[in-house]
Structures are given as structure tokens and as C-alpha cells.
Design a protein around this motif. Structure first.
Motif, PDB file in Angstrom:
ATOM      1  N   THR A 222       0.529  -1.309  -0.147  1.00 17.07           N
ATOM      2  CA  THR A 222       0.291  -0.299  -0.348  1.00 17.07           C
ATOM      3  C   THR A 222       0.580   1.465  -0.162  1.00 17.07           C
ATOM      4  O   THR A 222       0.977   2.699  -0.351  1.00 17.07           O
ATOM      5  CB  THR A 222      -1.412   0.313   1.280  1.00 17.07           C
ATOM      6  OG1 THR A 222      -1.739  -1.227   1.056  1.00 17.07           O
ATOM      7  CG2 THR A 222      -2.059   1.297   1.335  1.00 17.07           C
TER       8      THR A 222
ATOM      9  N   SER B 281       1.175   4.160  -2.456  1.00 15.47           N
ATOM     10  CA  SER B 281       0.991   5.564  -2.758  1.00 15.47           C
ATOM     11  C   SER B 281       1.887   6.604  -3.088  1.00 15.47           C
ATOM     12  O   SER B 281       1.923   8.232  -2.646  1.00 15.47           O
ATOM     13  CB  SER B 281       0.141   5.639  -0.982  1.00 15.47           C
ATOM     14  OG  SER B 281       1.543   5.518   0.448  1.00 15.47           O
TER      15      SER B 281
ATOM     16  N   GLN C 299       1.699   8.493  -5.885  1.00  9.36           N
ATOM     17  CA  GLN C 299       1.325   9.592  -5.898  1.00  9.36           C
ATOM     18  C   GLN C 299       2.125  10.681  -5.261  1.00  9.36           C
ATOM     19  O   GLN C 299       1.403  11.865  -6.021  1.00  9.36           O
ATOM     20  CB  GLN C 299       0.032   8.849  -5.205  1.00  9.36           C
ATOM     21  CG  GLN C 299      -1.172   7.989  -5.814  1.00  9.36           C
ATOM     22  CD  GLN C 299      -2.461   7.732  -4.726  1.00  9.36           C
ATOM     23  OE1 GLN C 299      -2.250   8.023  -4.059  1.00  9.36           O
ATOM     24  NE2 GLN C 299      -3.113   6.722  -5.659  1.00  9.36           N
TER      25      GLN C 299
END
Length: 149
Positions: free
Chosen positions: A24, A28, A31
Motif C-alpha cells: 500500500t 501511495s 501518488q
């Protein structure tokens, strides 16, 4: 024997959670790196002041990448690039913050009587700031000459 089975079950669950959390984070981090594509400076629409346009999540990403790397986890390429540029990003951020605060400080100390005379100089300064608002991003190669200019 029952305790060992329970321990192994808990350990397996923790490892699965750790792997999920790492995956995860890797997603991220991609991003967060989009913040590096932002322009260096923004102008507030209401008060007209200039501000450094830097996403604090980038420094958070760098800090997390350092910790994960020390723990032996793999780091995505985007996080590694940000990690390698940490010193440069911090220096550019600090220099831009200082320059824009100085600009505001000087501009606020100008008396209304002399403001008209200094107007061309402020326009020239605004013109010099413009590339940081329009074309330069945190991944640009010519940030240093821009800041030093």
C-alpha cells in the motif's frame, strides 16, 4: 504445542499485514511523487502574495523511505529518486521560502509615497518570479540558476 501454533498463527498474520502495508505504501508513494510536478511558486488569489508550492507529503515520503530502507524493505524507484534528491529539495525549499519572505517584507516596508516610483522595479521582480509560477517544477534541472538569479 498449542502455544507454538498460536504464536505461528499470530506471526503469520503480522507478516501478511506487514506485506500489505508495504504494498500500500509503495502504491501511495507513486501518488506522492506527483507533488514534484507542481510549479515552484503560487500566488494567492486574494492577497497576491507568493508562496512556495511544495507538498509536505514529499518530505514525509522521504522520511518513510529512509526508515523502510533501513529495515531492509524494497523501495519503489519514485521514492528512491526523491530520497536521492532530499538535500537539493530541502535547500531549494528553504531558499525559496527565504526569498519570498524577504520580497514580502521589503514590499510591505515601502511607503505609499515611494510605491509609485518603485512600481517598475516590483514589476521587474514579478517578471523574474514568473518562471517559478509557470514553467519550473521541482523536477526541473535549472532550479538552482533560477533561485540564484
Amino acid at each position: 504445542k498449542r502455544i507454538i501454533k498460536m504464536y505461528n498463527k499470530v506471526a503469520k498474520t503480522i507478516v501478511r499485514y506487514e506485506v500489505w502495508l508495504h504494498n500500500t505504501w509503495c502504491q501511495s508513494s507513486d501518488q506522492a511523487k506527483t507533488g514534484l510536478l507542481a510549479t515552484l511558486i503560487v500566488r494567492h488569489p486574494d492577497n497576491g502574495k507568493f508562496y512556495v508550492n511544495f507538498d509536505p507529503k514529499i518530505f514525509e515520503l522521504i522520511r518513510e523511505a529512509k526508515c523502510l530502507e533501513r529495515m531492509g524493505f524494497s523501495i519503489p524507484e519514485s521514492a528512491r529518486i526523491a530520497l536521492m534528491q532530499e538535500d537539493k529539495l530541502k535547500t531549494f525549499h528553504r531558499k525559496l521560502e527565504w526569498a519570498l519572505k524577504e520580497y514580502d517584507r521589503i514590499k510591505s516596508q515601502v511607503l505609499p509615497l515611494t510605491a509609485e516610483v518603485l512600481k517598475p522595479h516590483f514589476k521587474d521582480m514579478d517578471w523574474k518570479i514568473r518562471p517559478g509560477m509557470r514553467t519550473l517544477t521541482w523536477t526541473s534541472l535549472n532550479i538552482e540558476p533560477y533561485i540564484d538569479h
